[in-house]
Design a protein around this motif. Structure first.
Motif, PDB file in Angstrom:
ATOM      1  N   PRO A 126      39.862  49.626  46.251  1.00  0.00           N
ATOM      2  CA  PRO A 126      39.987  48.332  45.556  1.00  0.00           C
ATOM      3  C   PRO A 126      41.379  48.160  44.947  1.00  0.00           C
ATOM      4  O   PRO A 126      41.915  49.088  44.355  1.00  0.00           O
ATOM      5  CB  PRO A 126      38.908  48.402  44.472  1.00  0.00           C
ATOM      6  N   LEU A 127      41.965  46.975  45.136  1.00  0.00           N
ATOM      7  CA  LEU A 127      43.298  46.652  44.608  1.00  0.00           C
ATOM      8  C   LEU A 127      43.217  45.337  43.846  1.00  0.00           C
ATOM      9  O   LEU A 127      42.349  44.517  44.124  1.00  0.00           O
ATOM     10  CB  LEU A 127      44.298  46.458  45.757  1.00  0.00           C
ATOM     11  N   LEU A 128      44.141  45.128  42.923  1.00  0.00           N
ATOM     12  CA  LEU A 128      44.300  43.794  42.350  1.00  0.00           C
ATOM     13  C   LEU A 128      45.207  42.986  43.269  1.00  0.00           C
ATOM     14  O   LEU A 128      46.239  43.487  43.729  1.00  0.00           O
ATOM     15  CB  LEU A 128      44.961  43.849  40.963  1.00  0.00           C
ATOM     16  N   ILE A 152      44.338  36.399  39.289  1.00  0.00           N
ATOM     17  CA  ILE A 152      44.042  37.777  39.666  1.00  0.00           C
ATOM     18  C   ILE A 152      42.685  37.878  40.331  1.00  0.00           C
ATOM     19  O   ILE A 152      41.699  37.348  39.817  1.00  0.00           O
ATOM     20  CB  ILE A 152      44.073  38.691  38.425  1.00  0.00           C
ATOM     21  N   LYS A 153      42.645  38.544  41.468  1.00  0.00           N
ATOM     22  CA  LYS A 153      41.405  38.828  42.168  1.00  0.00           C
ATOM     23  C   LYS A 153      41.345  40.308  42.521  1.00  0.00           C
ATOM     24  O   LYS A 153      42.368  40.998  42.478  1.00  0.00           O
ATOM     25  CB  LYS A 153      41.330  38.007  43.463  1.00  0.00           C
ATOM     26  N   ALA A 154      40.149  40.785  42.849  1.00  0.00           N
ATOM     27  CA  ALA A 154      39.986  42.147  43.353  1.00  0.00           C
ATOM     28  C   ALA A 154      39.799  42.067  44.865  1.00  0.00           C
ATOM     29  O   ALA A 154      39.037  41.228  45.352  1.00  0.00           O
ATOM     30  CB  ALA A 154      38.787  42.810  42.692  1.00  0.00           C
TER      31      ALA A 154
END
Lengths: 249, 249
Positions: free
Chosen positions: B214-216, B194-196
């Protein structure tokens, strides 16, 4: 399989209708919680436990398998069964999910920025199921991977469980291990909620990045082996060359 | 406990030095992979399995407990042991970690946007351990929670395992169940990184949000019960009123 003798011995009405080995597992767990054996200590043999609880050795074995599956005890082949210990390294690997891209799990370091006794806000109160008067200790830390600041942590601990922890000058990097050794609180389960957020000016300064950089906001509630809520934590994580790793099966 | 007879029966040299019940569990799993019993089908009784494998009923019971823990079989009290089935609902709850804030797990819907046969790029090739010539099928979907687009998915499937899936007009919302029923691929394990990230112009348009939100970014590799890599998936998730939920213990 007769459970009546055992029920009698435990005299716990809530234990009815469970298979016997589950009751035995529950009972052994209770004895561990009550510190009959310390973390890292070896349990008596299956034979001795069976004798003491007045159940078969097979039942004790099944109970220990269950406790092994839930990581409450650890078996060492040919040696015996031990109360699981949060060695610094174990707990870090088990509960620290941020990894550098393209690498395996690594041991993060920590820098303690501040510690103070505070009145918790509503979010913290709710997350830890605190009463209105309960105080919390607030710790702020920066985590370090590969010589870089990768994460900002704000940690809240109920001060009734962690009495005077804010006065300690010797708080180590490895908090979960410290909770166990110094406060008899063993981390058993963590529940993380993950969102994406933008770095504020102060986040950016602390982490050495640009304001507005996307970060993970990981909100964690931690439960002890006794089922108590012992810690609430908000972590802001860089993901420019780190990622949060999850396996589901 | 004598394992020699059993070893003989299995004649598998790699099975040496495992406890007998683990060998039995491994063997039953193999029979399930080979479709001796279908998903949802009941296994023979412990007594019959013990007789067939020439081991004790206790050993079969331990093997089935192990297979239950790893969710390969499911026990129904007083009925019997069944080959686990990815019912649409089960698989969704088990492997779909995005939840609306303040609510429990909910069933997401899906809208299929496109499907096509493509040459995978290096990332996909590497993630699925594909040979240079292997093609993949690329599916694009939007996921819906509470009547709102919450997630954009780009899915890659090795076309050798999912032959002609891009030609199907009846691809359902519940892909993991579909993989099992129509392609004999049972999802066993997922690994998420998981990243932002910030929403691109096209992400923003698809999800009905502002560019730069901002999204995952969740990158998932999925392994089948046979240990094959069967799917690579990139999901972009809104977290303005959703979160990605993880429990560790």
């Amino acid at each position: 399989m007769s459970s009546s003798q055992f029920d009698h011995k435990l005299s716990g009405p809530s234990l009815a209708f469970q298979p016997l080995y589950q009751q035995v597992a529950e009972y052994i767990k209770q004895l561990i919680v009550e510190r009959r054996w310390q973390p890292g200590e070896m349990l008596p043999s299956e034979f001795k436990l069976a004798d003491e609880f007045n159940v078969s050795q097979g039942t004790v074995r099944k109970a220990l398998t269950l406790l092994t599956d839930t990581k409450i005890v650890t078996r060492r082949q040919g040696v015996g069964t031990f109360v699981s210990e949060h060695t610094a390294q174990d707990a870090l690997f088990r509960f620290f999910p941020l990894q550098a891209d393209g690498k395996g799990a690594d041991l993060p370091k920590a820098e303690l920025i501040s510690k103070e006794l505070v009145e918790p806000n509503e979010t913290v109160q709710h997350a830890l199921a605190l009463a209105v008067k309960d105080k919390t200790v607030k710790l702020k830390r920066r985590r370090i991977l590969e010589n870089e600041f990768c994460m900002l942590e704000t940690i809240f601990l109920p001060s009734k469980m962690f009495s005077d922890i804010e006065k300690r000058e010797d708080i180590p990097h490895t908090l979960y291990h410290f909770y166990q050794t110094d406060y008899n609180q063993t981390v058993f389960k963590t529940r993380d909620s993950i969102k994406a957020v933008l770095a504020s000016k102060s986040d950016a300064k602390s982490l050495g990045i640009e304001k507005g950089t996307p970060l993970l906001l990981v909100t964690r509630v931690t439960e002890s082996i006794e089922g108590k809520l012992i810690e609430y934590r908000e972590s802001k994580c860089r993901t420019d060359h780190y990622h949060y790793q999850v396996e589901l099966d």
